[in-house]
Design a protein around this motif. Structure first.
Motif, PDB file in Angstrom:
ATOM      1  N   PHE A 100       0.854  -1.188   0.000  1.00 15.52           N
ATOM      2  CA  PHE A 100       0.000   0.000   0.000  1.00 15.52           C
ATOM      3  C   PHE A 100       0.884   1.230   0.000  1.00 15.52           C
ATOM      4  N   LEU A 101       0.717   2.090  -0.990  1.00 13.78           N
ATOM      5  CA  LEU A 101       1.488   3.332  -1.051  1.00 13.78           C
ATOM      6  C   LEU A 101       0.881   4.312  -0.063  1.00 13.78           C
ATOM      7  N   HIS A 102       1.658   4.636   0.956  1.00 13.14           N
ATOM      8  CA  HIS A 102       1.159   5.389   2.111  1.00 13.14           C
ATOM      9  C   HIS A 102       1.814   6.763   2.181  1.00 13.14           C
ATOM     10  N   GLY A 103       1.074   7.754   2.677  1.00 12.51           N
ATOM     11  CA  GLY A 103       1.611   9.093   2.883  1.00 12.51           C
ATOM     12  C   GLY A 103       1.145  10.056   1.814  1.00 12.51           C
ATOM     13  N   ARG A 104       1.995  10.991   1.440  1.00 16.26           N
ATOM     14  CA  ARG A 104       1.679  11.974   0.413  1.00 16.26           C
ATOM     15  C   ARG A 104       2.950  12.273  -0.377  1.00 16.26           C
ATOM     16  N   THR A 105       2.827  12.386  -1.699  1.00 16.79           N
ATOM     17  CA  THR A 105       3.975  12.748  -2.529  1.00 16.79           C
ATOM     18  C   THR A 105       3.542  13.686  -3.638  1.00 16.79           C
ATOM     19  N   GLN A 106       4.406  14.627  -3.943  1.00 15.96           N
ATOM     20  CA  GLN A 106       4.232  15.527  -5.082  1.00 15.96           C
ATOM     21  C   GLN A 106       5.235  15.197  -6.183  1.00 15.96           C
ATOM     22  N   ALA A 107       5.886  14.048  -6.082  1.00 15.90           N
ATOM     23  CA  ALA A 107       7.010  13.739  -6.973  1.00 15.90           C
ATOM     24  C   ALA A 107       6.586  13.411  -8.395  1.00 15.90           C
ATOM     25  N   GLY A 108       5.332  13.002  -8.591  1.00  9.52           N
ATOM     26  CA  GLY A 108       4.862  12.739  -9.939  1.00  9.52           C
ATOM     27  C   GLY A 108       4.961  11.283 -10.351  1.00  9.52           C
ATOM     28  N   ALA A 109       4.425  11.018 -11.547  1.00 10.82           N
ATOM     29  CA  ALA A 109       4.219   9.648 -12.008  1.00 10.82           C
ATOM     30  C   ALA A 109       5.527   8.875 -12.201  1.00 10.82           C
ATOM     31  N   ASP A 110       6.544   9.498 -12.746  1.00  7.73           N
ATOM     32  CA  ASP A 110       7.786   8.765 -13.010  1.00  7.73           C
ATOM     33  C   ASP A 110       8.408   8.248 -11.712  1.00  7.73           C
ATOM     34  N   ALA A 111       8.414   9.102 -10.692  1.00 12.50           N
ATOM     35  CA  ALA A 111       9.003   8.702  -9.411  1.00 12.50           C
ATOM     36  C   ALA A 111       8.185   7.592  -8.756  1.00 12.50           C
ATOM     37  N   VAL A 112       6.859   7.684  -8.852  1.00 10.76           N
ATOM     38  CA  VAL A 112       6.007   6.648  -8.254  1.00 10.76           C
ATOM     39  C   VAL A 112       6.182   5.332  -8.991  1.00 10.76           C
ATOM     40  N   ALA A 113       6.237   5.372 -10.325  1.00  9.41           N
ATOM     41  CA  ALA A 113       6.443   4.146 -11.101  1.00  9.41           C
ATOM     42  C   ALA A 113       7.752   3.470 -10.716  1.00  9.41           C
ATOM     43  N   ALA A 114       8.794   4.261 -10.511  1.00 14.79           N
ATOM     44  CA  ALA A 114      10.085   3.687 -10.110  1.00 14.79           C
ATOM     45  C   ALA A 114       9.996   3.063  -8.722  1.00 14.79           C
ATOM     46  N   LEU A 115       9.264   3.725  -7.817  1.00 15.42           N
ATOM     47  CA  LEU A 115       9.088   3.179  -6.473  1.00 15.42           C
ATOM     48  C   LEU A 115       8.332   1.852  -6.524  1.00 15.42           C
ATOM     49  N   VAL A 116       7.253   1.825  -7.269  1.00 16.17           N
ATOM     50  CA  VAL A 116       6.466   0.593  -7.391  1.00 16.17           C
ATOM     51  C   VAL A 116       7.323  -0.530  -7.970  1.00 16.17           C
ATOM     52  N   ALA A 117       8.128  -0.213  -8.959  1.00 21.07           N
ATOM     53  CA  ALA A 117       8.966  -1.234  -9.603  1.00 21.07           C
ATOM     54  C   ALA A 117       9.959  -1.857  -8.632  1.00 21.07           C
ATOM     55  N   ARG A 118      10.420  -1.091  -7.651  1.00 16.34           N
ATOM     56  CA  ARG A 118      11.347  -1.631  -6.654  1.00 16.34           C
ATOM     57  C   ARG A 118      10.710  -2.773  -5.867  1.00 16.34           C
ATOM     58  N   TYR A 119       9.411  -2.696  -5.662  1.00 15.94           N
ATOM     59  CA  TYR A 119       8.718  -3.714  -4.865  1.00 15.94           C
ATOM     60  C   TYR A 119       8.177  -4.849  -5.737  1.00 15.94           C
ATOM     61  N   THR A 120       7.669  -4.525  -6.897  1.00 10.78           N
ATOM     62  CA  THR A 120       7.183  -5.602  -7.771  1.00 10.78           C
ATOM     63  C   THR A 120       8.335  -6.480  -8.250  1.00 10.78           C
ATOM     64  N   ALA A 121       9.551  -5.943  -8.266  1.00 11.92           N
ATOM     65  CA  ALA A 121      10.721  -6.735  -8.664  1.00 11.92           C
ATOM     66  C   ALA A 121      11.064  -7.815  -7.637  1.00 11.92           C
ATOM     67  N   LEU A 122      10.488  -7.720  -6.440  1.00  5.89           N
ATOM     68  CA  LEU A 122      10.758  -8.699  -5.396  1.00  5.89           C
ATOM     69  C   LEU A 122       9.935  -9.973  -5.560  1.00  5.89           C
ATOM     70  N   VAL A 123       8.959  -9.942  -6.449  1.00  8.85           N
ATOM     71  CA  VAL A 123       8.137 -11.130  -6.700  1.00  8.85           C
ATOM     72  C   VAL A 123       9.012 -12.231  -7.276  1.00  8.85           C
ATOM     73  N   GLY A 124       8.853 -13.438  -6.754  1.00 13.82           N
ATOM     74  CA  GLY A 124       9.632 -14.567  -7.256  1.00 13.82           C
ATOM     75  C   GLY A 124       9.172 -15.858  -6.614  1.00 13.82           C
ATOM     76  N   PRO A 125       9.774 -16.975  -6.963  1.00 14.91           N
ATOM     77  CA  PRO A 125       9.330 -18.271  -6.421  1.00 14.91           C
ATOM     78  C   PRO A 125       9.542 -18.398  -4.923  1.00 14.91           C
ATOM     79  N   GLU A 126      10.556 -17.723  -4.373  1.00 17.20           N
ATOM     80  CA  GLU A 126      10.834 -17.844  -2.947  1.00 17.20           C
ATOM     81  C   GLU A 126      10.043 -16.849  -2.106  1.00 17.20           C
ATOM     82  N   THR A 127       9.576 -15.786  -2.699  1.00 16.16           N
ATOM     83  CA  THR A 127       8.852 -14.765  -1.928  1.00 16.16           C
ATOM     84  C   THR A 127       7.349 -14.983  -2.018  1.00 16.16           C
ATOM     85  N   THR A 128       6.758 -14.740  -3.183  1.00 16.53           N
ATOM     86  CA  THR A 128       5.303 -14.817  -3.344  1.00 16.53           C
ATOM     87  C   THR A 128       4.879 -15.944  -4.271  1.00 16.53           C
ATOM     88  N   ASN A 129       5.746 -16.929  -4.452  1.00 18.27           N
ATOM     89  CA  ASN A 129       5.454 -18.047  -5.365  1.00 18.27           C
ATOM     90  C   ASN A 129       5.105 -17.532  -6.762  1.00 18.27           C
TER      91      ASN A 129
END
Length: 398
Positions: A100-129
């Motif tokens: 869940f993206l929590h808080g407030r940001t004025q950084a814009g779409a590019d920064a948020v997309a990069a942040l989301v990608a940091r977490y979606t990259a953690l998906v794998g067979p050992e983490t979330t199957n």
């Protein structure tokens, strides 16, 4: 502008019978505290170093470990300006399957997309199957809009949205939804469907005083909240209508105050009927509040109540989609329960996803407690598995 869309508000009639409390559900007597008038905590046994697997939830033959299944039942907060290490480690070490993206940001779409990608990259067979994360946020408009800056529109408050024609609102919500989808967000914890009586807005801190209500009549709330939700769906983003069974009558905010109680809402009242209309219109998810509803279940906050979740929402309203809690990590309303007890009580009540947004530090304790409870209690293990199946179904539908 898109062609006019006729939104059909579904009127739902209920039998005028107050639900009997499920004797097996959690209650403050089983979950409570040491201070006078506060609930006493559920006794959570120390983990067995050599736990004995129970039935299906621990069956390794389906490709899932129990820990991975339990992880799917949690949504950990990621601060959009200063992510905590625990948000990442909860996915890597505790197999948490949603953020869940929590808080407030004025950084814009590019920064948020990069942040989301940091977490979606953690998906794998050992983490979330290898199952993708649900990525959620609060993008309502007005005072409650997490994501702002270049690439995100400034969304007006719900009170202003309620003055628009529903067809226009649906079109605008579709545009807002496409902005969310473009940065990897696939679940908006919105719209608010709380029914605030006219003239009481300023006495209702969590909703009316903040302009989060879609007007003050059932017709306005259903027409406009449903238009917002359908617009998100047009963009491929799921909605979670909130805060069931309604925060329109409370005079304090559950985030900052304990003992918040609604003495007005009934199981067949108009406050619940607006949620029934939202469900009939296709809401993918329902968020359950942490207020106490004395005329439905005086013994427990709604998120811990089998009468509210199992009996009313799933039973009488027939909702078979994703049920998520309001924040159980930092809300004062649930501070008398330990984090472990909050998570166990919510899942025992029939909830699918425990939201751990404000204080992600408590996520590991919550996850481990649910794993252990499933190891020692076959009935609870079956509830874990049912919730896990609903989470997977919700993800598959996106």
């Amino acid at each position: 502008m898109a062609g006019a869309v006729v939104l059909v508000c579904v009127a739902v009639t209920f039998a005028a019978v107050v639900l009997a409390r499920d004797a097996g559900g959690p209650s403050p007597a089983a979950s409570g505290g040491t201070t006078s008038g506060a609930p006493s905590p559920v006794a959570t046994p120390s983990p067995d170093p050599t736990p004995t697997p129970t039935s299906d939830p621990t069956d390794p033959d389906d490709g899932w470990t129990l820990e991975q299944k339990v992880g799917q039942l949690f949504m950990v907060g990621v601060d959009v300006t200063d992510p905590a290490d625990v948000s990442r480690s909860s996915i890597v070490d505790e197999h948490v399957g949603n953020v869940f993206l929590h808080g407030r940001t004025q950084a814009g779409a590019d920064a948020v997309a990069a942040l989301v990608a940091r977490y979606t990259a953690l998906v794998g067979p050992e983490t979330t199957n290898d199952v993708p994360l649900l990525v959620a946020t609060d993008q309502e408009g007005g005072t409650v809009q997490v994501l702002r800056g270049p690439g995100f529109a400034d969304i007006p408050a719900a009170t202003e949205q309620a003055t628009w024609d529903p067809a226009e609102l649906r079109e605008q919500a579709g545009a807002w939804g496409r902005q969310l989808a473009g940065v990897g967000v696939d679940l908006d914890l919105a719209p608010v469907m709380d029914l605030v009586p006219p003239g009481t807005e300023q006495d209702n801190p969590p909703v009316g005083a903040l302009g989060r209500n879609y007007g003050t009549t059932a017709a306005s709330v259903t027409a406009h909240a449903n238009a917002f939700a359908v617009g998100l769906r047009d963009a491929g983003v799921a909605s979670s209508i909130k805060h069931f069974p309604g925060l329109g009558h409370v005079t304090a905010n559950t985030d900052t105050t304990a003992g918040v109680t609604d003495d007005v809402t009934t199981s067949d009242g108009p406050e619940v009927q607006v949620f029934a209309a939202g469900i009939a219109a296709g809401a993918e998810s329902v968020m359950v509040s942490t207020a106490v509803y004395s005329l439905i279940d005086p013994g427990a906050p709604a998120a811990f109540s089998s009468a509210v979740v199992g009996g009313l929402l799933r039973g009488r309203l027939g909702f078979d989609g994703l049920v998520i809690t309001d924040d159980l990590s930092g809300a004062e309303q649930v501070a008398a329960w330990s984090p472990a007890d909050r998570a166990i009580a919510a899942i025992a009540a029939g909830v699918d996803v425990v939201l751990v947004s404000k204080v992600p530090d408590v996520a590991p304790e919550m996850v481990r407690a649910v794993v252990h409870q499933a190891q020692v209690d076959p009935d609870f293990a079956a509830q874990v598995d049912a919730a896990f199946q609903r989470v997977l179904a919700a993800k598959a539908a996106l």
